[in-house]
Scaffold this motif. Structure first.
Motif, mmCIF file in Angstrom:
data_model
loop_
_atom_site.group_PDB
_atom_site.id
_atom_site.type_symbol
_atom_site.label_atom_id
_atom_site.label_comp_id
_atom_site.label_asym_id
_atom_site.label_seq_id
_atom_site.Cartn_x
_atom_site.Cartn_y
_atom_site.Cartn_z
ATOM 1 N N THR A 144 22.941 35.657 51.598
ATOM 2 C CA THR A 144 21.983 34.902 50.806
ATOM 3 C C THR A 144 21.494 35.800 49.681
ATOM 4 O OG1 THR A 144 21.290 33.673 52.757
ATOM 5 C CG2 THR A 144 19.822 33.611 50.863
ATOM 6 N N LEU A 145 21.679 35.335 48.462
ATOM 7 C CA LEU A 145 21.301 36.068 47.268
ATOM 8 C C LEU A 145 20.060 35.412 46.673
ATOM 9 C CD1 LEU A 145 23.042 38.375 46.144
ATOM 10 C CD2 LEU A 145 23.838 36.792 44.409
ATOM 11 N N MET A 146 18.992 36.201 46.494
ATOM 12 C CA MET A 146 17.755 35.684 45.926
ATOM 13 C C MET A 146 17.479 36.401 44.614
ATOM 14 S SD MET A 146 15.828 35.582 49.523
ATOM 15 C CE MET A 146 17.044 36.668 50.237
ATOM 16 N N ALA A 147 17.388 35.637 43.542
ATOM 17 C CA ALA A 147 17.174 36.220 42.223
ATOM 18 C C ALA A 147 15.784 36.824 42.124
ATOM 19 C CB ALA A 147 17.357 35.164 41.145
ATOM 20 N N GLY A 148 15.730 37.967 41.487
ATOM 21 C CA GLY A 148 14.452 38.625 41.269
ATOM 22 C C GLY A 148 14.215 38.776 39.783
ATOM 23 N N GLU A 149 13.746 39.928 39.391
ATOM 24 C CA GLU A 149 13.471 40.191 37.983
ATOM 25 C C GLU A 149 14.770 40.467 37.243
ATOM 26 O OE1 GLU A 149 10.653 43.334 37.478
ATOM 27 O OE2 GLU A 149 9.722 42.868 39.396
ATOM 28 N N PHE A 150 14.790 40.107 35.972
ATOM 29 C CA PHE A 150 15.929 40.491 35.160
ATOM 30 C C PHE A 150 15.543 40.557 33.688
ATOM 31 C CE2 PHE A 150 16.024 35.923 35.308
ATOM 32 C CZ PHE A 150 16.346 35.557 34.013
ATOM 33 N N PRO A 182 20.591 42.644 28.637
ATOM 34 C CA PRO A 182 21.596 43.266 29.491
ATOM 35 C C PRO A 182 21.135 44.568 30.124
ATOM 36 C CG PRO A 182 22.022 43.874 27.244
ATOM 37 C CD PRO A 182 20.771 43.017 27.241
ATOM 38 N N VAL A 183 19.818 44.826 30.145
ATOM 39 C CA VAL A 183 19.308 46.115 30.589
ATOM 40 C C VAL A 183 19.330 46.273 32.105
ATOM 41 C CG1 VAL A 183 17.332 47.674 30.524
ATOM 42 C CG2 VAL A 183 17.859 46.264 28.543
ATOM 43 N N TYR A 184 18.761 45.335 32.859
ATOM 44 C CA TYR A 184 18.727 45.465 34.314
ATOM 45 C C TYR A 184 18.552 44.101 34.949
ATOM 46 C CZ TYR A 184 13.701 44.669 34.493
ATOM 47 O OH TYR A 184 12.462 44.117 34.414
ATOM 48 N N PHE A 185 18.864 44.043 36.239
ATOM 49 C CA PHE A 185 18.564 42.866 37.040
ATOM 50 C C PHE A 185 18.309 43.304 38.472
ATOM 51 C CE2 PHE A 185 23.106 43.365 37.271
ATOM 52 C CZ PHE A 185 23.403 43.142 38.602
ATOM 53 N N HIS A 186 17.581 42.498 39.218
ATOM 54 C CA HIS A 186 17.208 42.829 40.591
ATOM 55 C C HIS A 186 17.467 41.622 41.464
ATOM 56 C CE1 HIS A 186 14.210 43.129 43.895
ATOM 57 N NE2 HIS A 186 14.683 44.345 43.932
ATOM 58 N N HIS A 187 18.217 41.827 42.546
ATOM 59 C CA HIS A 187 18.489 40.769 43.516
ATOM 60 C C HIS A 187 18.108 41.262 44.902
ATOM 61 C CE1 HIS A 187 20.591 37.817 41.144
ATOM 62 N NE2 HIS A 187 21.385 38.745 40.651
ATOM 63 N N ARG A 188 17.631 40.365 45.732
ATOM 64 C CA ARG A 188 17.459 40.659 47.157
ATOM 65 C C ARG A 188 18.652 40.035 47.862
ATOM 66 N NH1 ARG A 188 13.041 38.577 51.492
ATOM 67 N NH2 ARG A 188 14.085 39.523 53.248
ATOM 68 N N VAL A 189 19.277 40.794 48.744
ATOM 69 C CA VAL A 189 20.487 40.336 49.416
ATOM 70 C C VAL A 189 20.291 40.447 50.925
ATOM 71 C CG1 VAL A 189 22.956 40.724 49.698
ATOM 72 C CG2 VAL A 189 21.891 41.149 47.488
ATOM 73 N N ASP A 190 20.456 39.324 51.647
ATOM 74 C CA ASP A 190 20.458 39.316 53.110
ATOM 75 C C ASP A 190 21.874 39.017 53.561
ATOM 76 O OD1 ASP A 190 17.740 39.794 53.429
ATOM 77 O OD2 ASP A 190 17.250 37.674 53.273
ATOM 78 N N ILE A 191 22.452 39.919 54.356
ATOM 79 C CA ILE A 191 23.836 39.766 54.806
ATOM 80 C C ILE A 191 23.841 39.526 56.306
ATOM 81 C CG2 ILE A 191 26.083 40.878 54.985
ATOM 82 C CD1 ILE A 191 25.269 42.572 52.545
ATOM 83 N N LYS A 192 24.503 38.449 56.730
ATOM 84 C CA LYS A 192 24.661 38.137 58.151
ATOM 85 C C LYS A 192 26.148 38.094 58.454
ATOM 86 C CE LYS A 192 20.466 35.405 58.160
ATOM 87 N NZ LYS A 192 20.090 35.642 56.787
ATOM 88 N N LEU A 193 26.620 39.062 59.230
ATOM 89 C CA LEU A 193 28.037 39.135 59.581
ATOM 90 C C LEU A 193 28.234 38.638 61.004
ATOM 91 C CD1 LEU A 193 28.963 42.615 58.103
ATOM 92 C CD2 LEU A 193 29.327 40.372 57.079
ATOM 93 N N TYR A 194 29.385 38.018 61.243
ATOM 94 C CA TYR A 194 29.735 37.505 62.560
ATOM 95 C C TYR A 194 30.842 38.365 63.156
ATOM 96 C CZ TYR A 194 27.577 33.485 60.349
ATOM 97 O OH TYR A 194 26.730 32.675 59.662
ATOM 98 N N GLU A 195 30.779 38.617 64.459
ATOM 99 C CA GLU A 195 31.876 39.285 65.148
ATOM 100 C C GLU A 195 32.948 38.255 65.425
ATOM 101 O OE1 GLU A 195 31.825 42.228 68.406
ATOM 102 O OE2 GLU A 195 29.679 42.201 68.000
ATOM 103 N N CYS A 196 34.141 38.485 64.927
ATOM 104 C CA CYS A 196 35.187 37.485 65.112
ATOM 105 C C CYS A 196 36.462 38.059 65.701
ATOM 106 C CB CYS A 196 35.473 36.766 63.786
ATOM 107 S SG CYS A 196 36.012 37.857 62.487
ATOM 108 N N TRP A 197 36.417 39.258 66.279
ATOM 109 C CA TRP A 197 37.600 39.789 66.929
ATOM 110 C C TRP A 197 37.285 40.306 68.297
ATOM 111 C CZ3 TRP A 197 35.795 41.934 62.368
ATOM 112 C CH2 TRP A 197 35.132 43.127 62.485
#
Length: 67
Positions: free
Chosen positions: A43-49, A52-67
């Motif tokens: 899930t990518l949540m836009a923050g400040e930007f 072309p100088v800078y941008f800030h995103h909050r990233v939540d990563i949820k991985l699944y075990e599939c093996w």
């Protein structure tokens, strides 16, 4: 790219990218190193930007075990 004492590698993502949405889900479809064959949702949540100088995103990563 992740390079820490716990995890190393990169992740591959696939997404129809609706840039104008403040929050969007993108799919994890693999990676390298510790993320080889990874599957999950990010899930990518836009923050400040100030292009072309800078941008800030909050990233939540949820991985699944599939093996």
């Amino acid at each position: 790219m992740f390079n820490s004492t716990e995890l190393w590698g990169s992740m591959n993502f696939a997404v129809p990218d609706p840039i104008m949405n403040k929050t969007r889900d993108i799919y994890v479809i693999g990676g390298t190193g510790d993320f080889q064959m990874a599957r999950g949702i990010t899930t990518l949540m836009a923050g400040e930007f100030e292009l072309p100088v800078y941008f800030h995103h909050r990233v939540d990563i949820k991985l699944y075990e599939c093996w």
